[in-house]
Design a protein around this motif. Structure first.
Motif, mmCIF file in Angstrom:
data_model
loop_
_atom_site.group_PDB
_atom_site.id
_atom_site.type_symbol
_atom_site.label_atom_id
_atom_site.label_comp_id
_atom_site.label_asym_id
_atom_site.label_seq_id
_atom_site.Cartn_x
_atom_site.Cartn_y
_atom_site.Cartn_z
ATOM 1 N N GLN A 110 -13.907 6.795 -6.992
ATOM 2 C CA GLN A 110 -12.737 7.619 -7.258
ATOM 3 C C GLN A 110 -12.581 8.677 -6.154
ATOM 4 O OE1 GLN A 110 -15.546 7.527 -8.971
ATOM 5 N NE2 GLN A 110 -16.137 9.516 -9.757
ATOM 6 N N LEU A 111 -11.362 9.222 -6.057
ATOM 7 C CA LEU A 111 -11.064 10.246 -5.059
ATOM 8 C C LEU A 111 -11.930 11.480 -5.300
ATOM 9 C CD1 LEU A 111 -9.161 11.173 -2.726
ATOM 10 C CD2 LEU A 111 -7.705 12.148 -4.505
ATOM 11 N N LEU A 142 0.843 -1.195 0.000
ATOM 12 C CA LEU A 142 0.000 0.000 0.000
ATOM 13 C C LEU A 142 0.881 1.249 0.000
ATOM 14 C CD1 LEU A 142 -3.136 0.515 0.455
ATOM 15 C CD2 LEU A 142 -2.515 0.969 2.818
ATOM 16 N N ASN A 143 0.644 2.183 -0.926
ATOM 17 C CA ASN A 143 1.441 3.408 -0.917
ATOM 18 C C ASN A 143 0.839 4.414 0.071
ATOM 19 O OD1 ASN A 143 -0.518 5.129 -2.228
ATOM 20 N ND2 ASN A 143 0.127 4.313 -4.207
ATOM 21 N N ALA A 195 -6.112 7.515 2.127
ATOM 22 C CA ALA A 195 -7.512 7.327 1.701
ATOM 23 C C ALA A 195 -8.217 6.328 2.611
ATOM 24 C CB ALA A 195 -7.569 6.880 0.244
ATOM 25 N N LEU A 196 -7.540 5.243 2.970
ATOM 26 C CA LEU A 196 -8.116 4.270 3.903
ATOM 27 C C LEU A 196 -8.362 4.915 5.265
ATOM 28 C CD1 LEU A 196 -6.186 0.894 3.427
ATOM 29 C CD2 LEU A 196 -8.627 1.308 3.114
ATOM 30 N N GLN A 249 -2.656 5.781 -0.721
ATOM 31 C CA GLN A 249 -3.705 4.789 -0.475
ATOM 32 C C GLN A 249 -3.971 4.632 1.024
ATOM 33 O OE1 GLN A 249 -1.575 1.767 -2.645
ATOM 34 N NE2 GLN A 249 -3.059 1.782 -4.328
#
Length: 170
Positions: free
Chosen positions: A50-51, A23-24, A30-31, A27
């Motif tokens: 999507q973001l 996971l970058n 976002a999580l 990401q």
């Protein structure tokens, strides 16, 4: 908020709920937002997955940070917003998410170090969340991870309190 939560969790050997290998950082943030915010109109994601930048740029509260930490399996505690409370928590092996402001402060507690934040208040922030992950008892400095900076910075207790003054929370 989500970036500060990810940094605070990682400092104590945890990851955000739902994280997988590879996971970058984007990401993970976002999580974190989804773990923190129960309202779908503020979770940073559009209905199609999507973001949603307008949602991802909203301020998150310390209560939401607590929720994200708890969902990720971490214990949480509200602290008095002062350097001594933060120091004590760090010495117990915790990391701390702080709320502060740059508004109306001269000198600024610190500046950003990239793009439009260079030499200015990070993100033009009036309400800003950072992770404090260590205290050096030899120097008396705290290690602050500010999402608007590329590298952590060491600040004194008075500087930490100067940052919290006007929008305090820990």
């Amino acid at each position: 908020g989500p970036a500060a939560l990810v940094m605070a969790l990682r400092a104590v050997g945890r990851d955000i709920a739902g994280a997988t290998a590879g996971l970058n950082d984007g990401q993970a943030v976002a999580l974190a937002r989804r773990a923190m915010v129960a309202a779908p109109n503020r979770d940073g994601m559009a209905d199609g997955g999507q973001l949603a930048e307008a949602e991802a740029s909203t301020f998150t509260s310390l209560g939401e940070v607590q929720r994200g930490a708890q969902v990720s399996g971490a214990a949480t505690q509200l602290l008095a917003p002062n350097a001594e409370s933060v120091r004590q928590a760090l010495l117990r092996g915790s990391s701390v998410v702080l709320s502060g402001t740059f508004a109306g402060k001269s000198p600024l507690p610190w500046t950003g170090d990239r793009g439009p934040d260079n030499a200015t208040a990070p993100g033009g922030a009036t309400g800003h969340l950072v992770a404090v992950t260590a205290y050096d008892s030899n120097s008396g400095y705290f290690l602050v991870h500010d999402p608007a900076r590329r590298t952590p910075l060491a600040v004194s207790g008075p500087t930490l309190e100067h940052f919290m003054r006007g929008n305090a929370g820990a």
